[in-house]
Write an enzyme that holds these catalytic residues in place. Structure first.
Site, PDB file in Angstrom:
ATOM      1  N   HIS A 204      15.265  50.994 -24.104  1.00 43.48           N
ATOM      2  CA  HIS A 204      15.684  51.741 -25.297  1.00 43.48           C
ATOM      3  C   HIS A 204      17.073  51.268 -25.737  1.00 43.48           C
ATOM      4  O   HIS A 204      18.085  51.916 -25.479  1.00 43.48           O
ATOM      5  CB  HIS A 204      15.687  53.232 -24.994  1.00 43.48           C
ATOM      6  CG  HIS A 204      15.728  54.116 -26.202  1.00 43.48           C
ATOM      7  ND1 HIS A 204      16.889  54.366 -26.904  1.00 43.48           N
ATOM      8  CD2 HIS A 204      14.761  54.792 -26.857  1.00 43.48           C
ATOM      9  CE1 HIS A 204      16.628  55.176 -27.905  1.00 43.48           C
ATOM     10  NE2 HIS A 204      15.337  55.449 -27.900  1.00 43.48           N
ATOM     11  N   GLU A 351      12.060  48.969 -29.758  1.00 46.24           N
ATOM     12  CA  GLU A 351      11.365  49.113 -28.477  1.00 46.24           C
ATOM     13  C   GLU A 351      10.024  48.395 -28.516  1.00 46.24           C
ATOM     14  O   GLU A 351       9.171  48.713 -29.347  1.00 46.24           O
ATOM     15  CB  GLU A 351      11.083  50.592 -28.186  1.00 46.24           C
ATOM     16  CG  GLU A 351      12.286  51.426 -27.870  1.00 46.24           C
ATOM     17  CD  GLU A 351      11.899  52.905 -27.877  1.00 46.24           C
ATOM     18  OE1 GLU A 351      11.529  53.414 -26.811  1.00 46.24           O
ATOM     19  OE2 GLU A 351      11.933  53.532 -28.950  1.00 46.24           O
TER      20      GLU A 351
END
Ligand SMILES: *[C@@H]1O[C@H](CO)[C@@H](O)[C@H](O)[C@H]1NC(C)=O
Ligand SMILES: *[C@@H]1O[C@H](CO)[C@@H](O)[C@H](O)[C@H]1NC(C)=O
Ligand SMILES: *[C@@H]1O[C@H](CO)[C@@H](O)[C@H](O)[C@H]1NC(C)=O
Ligand SMILES: *[C@@H]1O[C@H](CO)[C@@H](O)[C@H](O)[C@H]1NC(C)=O
Ligand SMILES: *[C@@H]1O[C@H](CO)[C@@H](O)[C@H](O)[C@H]1NC(C)=O
Ligand SMILES: *[C@@H]1O[C@H](CO)[C@@H](O)[C@H](O)[C@H]1NC(C)=O
Ligand SMILES: *[C@@H]1O[C@H](CO)[C@@H](O)[C@H](O)[C@H]1NC(C)=O
Ligand SMILES: *[C@@H]1O[C@H](CO)[C@@H](O)[C@H](O)[C@H]1NC(C)=O
Length: 392
Positions: A204, A351
């Protein structure tokens, strides 16, 4: 159970031998989770920093168009600040990234967990309506163990026990970060479970390819990836099971386009939730596991370009729509802080992952249930280079 024993024994053994070798660093386990590990490629073209807590990336320094290093990853200057980070700055998210509808699923999976053999996990978003990034204590908030390291690579491991946050089965995970010549940042995540359990992880990272030097917005950030559909979500970003074509919408990045200029175009469509402007969506890649970059982005201001190659079938982008809340977050010193702040719409979470909440949407046809006979394997390579005008 034989497998579980072997894995945890292996993990304990390697962690113990590492701790013995580096005895002086390991007097205090809590402190060692915040030990800053600096890696550099042999040609010094890229440098990055990590901590075991959350297996978090703190900084990524690459060369800009003037040959100067820039830190292009958002983060905090104080490593212990990561213990209280609702923005998920740089960690591994898991055991199951993104949202789980109602915090429930069944094994085998069924639409909205209506079938037999249900599981309920900790619901940590919207006052207990759904699960986000693995529950109240996700992988981002766990002290991972250093398994192995040298100047160019580090491997962190985590043992996640059966029942923690409500998930079935023990899961052992290992994430390896490696910096290679020509500005390459490589990540791999491996996991194995003792019982059938959903697994979806990701890195992330919040990027600003200008390191906040030239601008405070994303207008100079050009994005391109081949995707003709994104996953439809409701007002709180829970997938409905449908796919929406990107054609003719601000979601279309098949041709290179300024993502900053796309943000205001999303107004009224509520693609990122009720009343929301910007991006917070999951796109399905048109091709899987290509040896060519699945995702590319560059800044026309800094000249820094990022090309991502991955074995993951989908992509989540969040354009930092609400990063500046009531208590603004000071920027890192390397990004002009601490008297300046991370502004809304000034960064991008990128992501590489699987289709979100596929465990509640059998119509997606994605198998995210792993176990002793099916190991989890996530790969992404981030190659940095200088964007030359016209060649982008
Ligand atoms: C370990 O370090 C943490 C953080 O610095 C501190 O709060 C804790 O008291 C220390 N524990 C021991 C046993 O010294
Ligand atoms: C966590 O951070 C928030 C600001 O984002 C702050 O208001 C709160 O006091 C912090 N909590 C702890 C326990 O430090
Ligand atoms: C949500 O989960 C709870 C607890 O497992 C369950 O009782 C309830 O029926 C679920 N609600 C919906 C709308 O699926
Ligand atoms: C790692 O870097 C340090 C400092 O630059 C150097 O002294 C050491 O020899 C390097 N170790 C390896 C294994 O390359
Ligand atoms: C890519 O993978 C997804 C999920 O595994 C699958 O549904 C899809 O059909 C694949 N796409 C192509 C073009 O193979
Ligand atoms: C992806 O490609 C690699 C080699 O390019 C191959 O080893 C692997 O099996 C492929 N994975 C999938 C899911 O197709
Ligand atoms: C994206 O599409 C372009 C144009 O069709 C093609 O050349 C390229 O190989 C595709 N990339 C991937 C990763 O599929
Ligand atoms: C940033 O976005 C959040 C969430 O929408 C909003 O509450 C806040 O007021 C915005 N901050 C600024 C400075 O616009």
């Amino acid at each position: 159970m034989k497998l579980r024993f072997n894995l945890s024994a292996l993990l304990a053994f390697t962690a113990l031998s590492y701790a013995r070798k580096h005895h002086h660093h390991h007097h205090n386990e809590t402190e060692s989770a915040f030990e800053v590990i600096t890696l550099e490629a042999v040609d010094a073209s890229i440098q990055a920093q990590f901590i075991p807590f959350g297996a978090t990336a703190l900084a990524v320094n690459v060369l800009d168009k003037d040959g100067e290093y820039r830190d292009i990853l958002l983060g905090y200057d104080e490593p212990t600040r990561y213990t209280n980070d609702s923005n998920y700055f740089g960690p591994i998210v898991g055991r199951y990234a993104n949202r789980i509808r109602n915090g429930t699923f069944t094994i085998p999976i069924s639409k909205n967990a209506e079938g037999p053999n249900p599981f309920e996990v900790v619901k940590n978003e919207h006052d207990g309506v759904n699960t986000l990034h693995g529950g109240e204590v996700g992988y981002n908030e766990r002290p991972w163990t250093i398994l192995n390291r040298d100047n160019h690579t580090v491997t962190f491991a985590l043992f996640d026990s059966d029942g923690f946050q409500g998930f079935p089965g023990d899961v052992v995970s290992a994430v390896t970060y490696t910096l290679e010549e020509n500005s390459v940042f490589k990540m791999s995540i491996r996991a194995i479970a003792s019982n059938s359990t959903p697994i979806m992880m990701s890195g992330h990272h919040l990027w600003n390819l200008e390191g906040y030097k030239e601008t405070q917005d994303l207008d100079g950030h050009i994005v391109q990836f081949n995707s003709s559909h994104f996953i439809a979500t409701d007002g709180i970003l829970i997938p409905t099971g449908e796919l929406i074509p990107v054609e003719g919408t601000p979601m279309d990045f098949n041709e290179p386009r300024s993502i900053g200029e796309g943000i205001p175009e999303t107004e009224g469509s509520e693609v990122c939730g009720t009343g929301c402007i910007g991006y917070d969506n999951c796109w399905v890649y048109d091709e899987n596991n290509s040896t060519e970059p699945a995702f590319s982005m560059w800044s026309i201001n800094s000249g820094i370009r990022m090309d991502v190659t991955t074995n993951q079938p989908a992509l989540q982008i969040y354009s930092c729509n609400g990063i500046k809340g009531d208590i603004p977050i000071p920027r890192k010193a390397s990004q002009g802080g601490p008297d300046t702040f991370y502004e809304n719409f000034s960064c991008l979470v990128i992501e590489q992952q699987s289709w979100i909440d596929a465990i509640n949407n059998p119509e997606f046809g994605i198998d995210q249930i792993y176990g002793p006979d099916r190991a989890y394997n996530w790969e992404a390579t981030y190659a940095f280079s200088i964007f030359e005008d016209g060649s982008g």
